[in-house]
Design an enzyme around this catalytic site. Structure first.
Site, PDB file in Angstrom:
ATOM      1  N   THR A  12       0.839  -1.198   0.000  1.00  0.00           N
ATOM      2  CA  THR A  12       0.000   0.000   0.000  1.00  0.00           C
ATOM      3  C   THR A  12       0.874   1.248   0.000  1.00  0.00           C
ATOM      4  OG1 THR A  12      -1.774   1.178   1.184  1.00  0.00           O
ATOM      5  CG2 THR A  12      -0.107   0.083   2.532  1.00  0.00           C
ATOM      6  N   SER A  13       0.290   2.336  -0.476  1.00  0.00           N
ATOM      7  CA  SER A  13       0.957   3.641  -0.358  1.00  0.00           C
ATOM      8  C   SER A  13       0.263   4.467   0.714  1.00  0.00           C
ATOM      9  CB  SER A  13       0.917   4.377  -1.705  1.00  0.00           C
ATOM     10  OG  SER A  13      -0.422   4.527  -2.129  1.00  0.00           O
ATOM     11  N   ASN A  14      -0.770   3.872   1.325  1.00  0.00           N
ATOM     12  CA  ASN A  14      -1.572   4.544   2.342  1.00  0.00           C
ATOM     13  C   ASN A  14      -0.972   4.297   3.729  1.00  0.00           C
ATOM     14  OD1 ASN A  14      -3.582   5.360   4.176  1.00  0.00           O
ATOM     15  ND2 ASN A  14      -5.222   4.860   2.752  1.00  0.00           N
ATOM     16  N   LYS A  56      -3.126   3.023   6.702  1.00  0.00           N
ATOM     17  CA  LYS A  56      -3.347   1.574   6.793  1.00  0.00           C
ATOM     18  C   LYS A  56      -2.180   0.907   7.525  1.00  0.00           C
ATOM     19  CE  LYS A  56      -6.248   0.745   2.706  1.00  0.00           C
ATOM     20  NZ  LYS A  56      -6.355  -0.033   1.446  1.00  0.00           N
ATOM     21  N   ASP A 111      -7.974  -4.681   0.561  1.00  0.00           N
ATOM     22  CA  ASP A 111      -8.714  -3.990  -0.483  1.00  0.00           C
ATOM     23  C   ASP A 111     -10.165  -3.871  -0.060  1.00  0.00           C
ATOM     24  OD1 ASP A 111      -9.043  -3.036  -3.371  1.00  0.00           O
ATOM     25  OD2 ASP A 111      -7.029  -3.882  -3.369  1.00  0.00           O
TER      26      ASP A 111
END
Length: 199
Positions: free
Chosen positions: A8-10, A13, A69
């Site tokens: 993830t790039s978040n 999270k 996701d």
């Protein structure tokens, strides 16, 4: 030290996963965020998308990987946008969602998510979120919450607080998530991981 590559790039999270692991006394687990630019597949369910991305990431890294996701499903729009949530946010935005909801009385919606973990041997494990219902507000509240992981926070109305998610204080955000307990797919993964790998 155990290592989990979260695809993830978040960073919200990543922090959420780190916090859950730490709360379960798994301080020796290192979470590394990896943005591998894996192709976004066009599947009908978040479970299929999550599984595909996790397996692709494992092929590249050959180490334990985790992919979460999810999407927003709106009852009166037959579950739309679902797997297309990310695309909808980057194209028509939350204002576009509100336009789609004009004149609709039943504004109930929920989040769906699937977390896929591939262990060091390439074995796949999946965990599903149990949806908690809320409503799509009639107007956007343009407040940038420091806890928000999505623009959707500006249009998610919570009856129990009589305000949108983006308006919640830090204490209220913690209270809200504690009420959800182990329903989230990442939390379900953490509970399983503790049982499997905990001391």
């Amino acid at each position: 030290m155990n290592k989990i590559n979260m695809i993830t790039s978040n960073q919200a999270k990543v922090k959420s996963l780190q916090g859950s692991l730490k709360a379960n006394h798994l301080d020796d687990v290192m979470v590394c965020s990896q943005n591998l630019n894996i192709m976004e597949p066009q599947f009908d369910t978040v479970q299929e998308v999550s599984r595909f991305k996790a397996l692709e990431a494992y092929k590249i890294l050959r180490e334990p990987v985790l992919v979460e996701d999810g999407g927003l499903t709106i009852a009166e729009l037959n579950g739309f946008p679902g797997v297309y949530t990310k695309y909808i946010i980057t194209s028509i935005g939350v204002d576009g969602i509100l336009r789609l909801m004009q004149g609709i009385q039943n504004r109930s919606a929920k989040f769906i998510s699937s977390t896929t973990f591939v262990d060091s041997n390439g074995e796949v494990f999946q965990f599903e979120r149990e949806g908690d219902e809320f409503e799509i507000s009639k107007e956007k509240v343009d407040i940038q919450s420091p806890f928000a992981w999505s623009e959707l926070w500006k249009i998610i109305y919570l009856k129990e607080y009589n305000k949108n998610l983006c308006e919640l204080s830090e204490d209220e955000v913690q209270e809200y998530y504690s009420k959800l307990g182990a329903k989230g797919s990442i939390q379900k993964f953490v509970n399983w991981y503790v049982t499997r790998y905990g001391k």
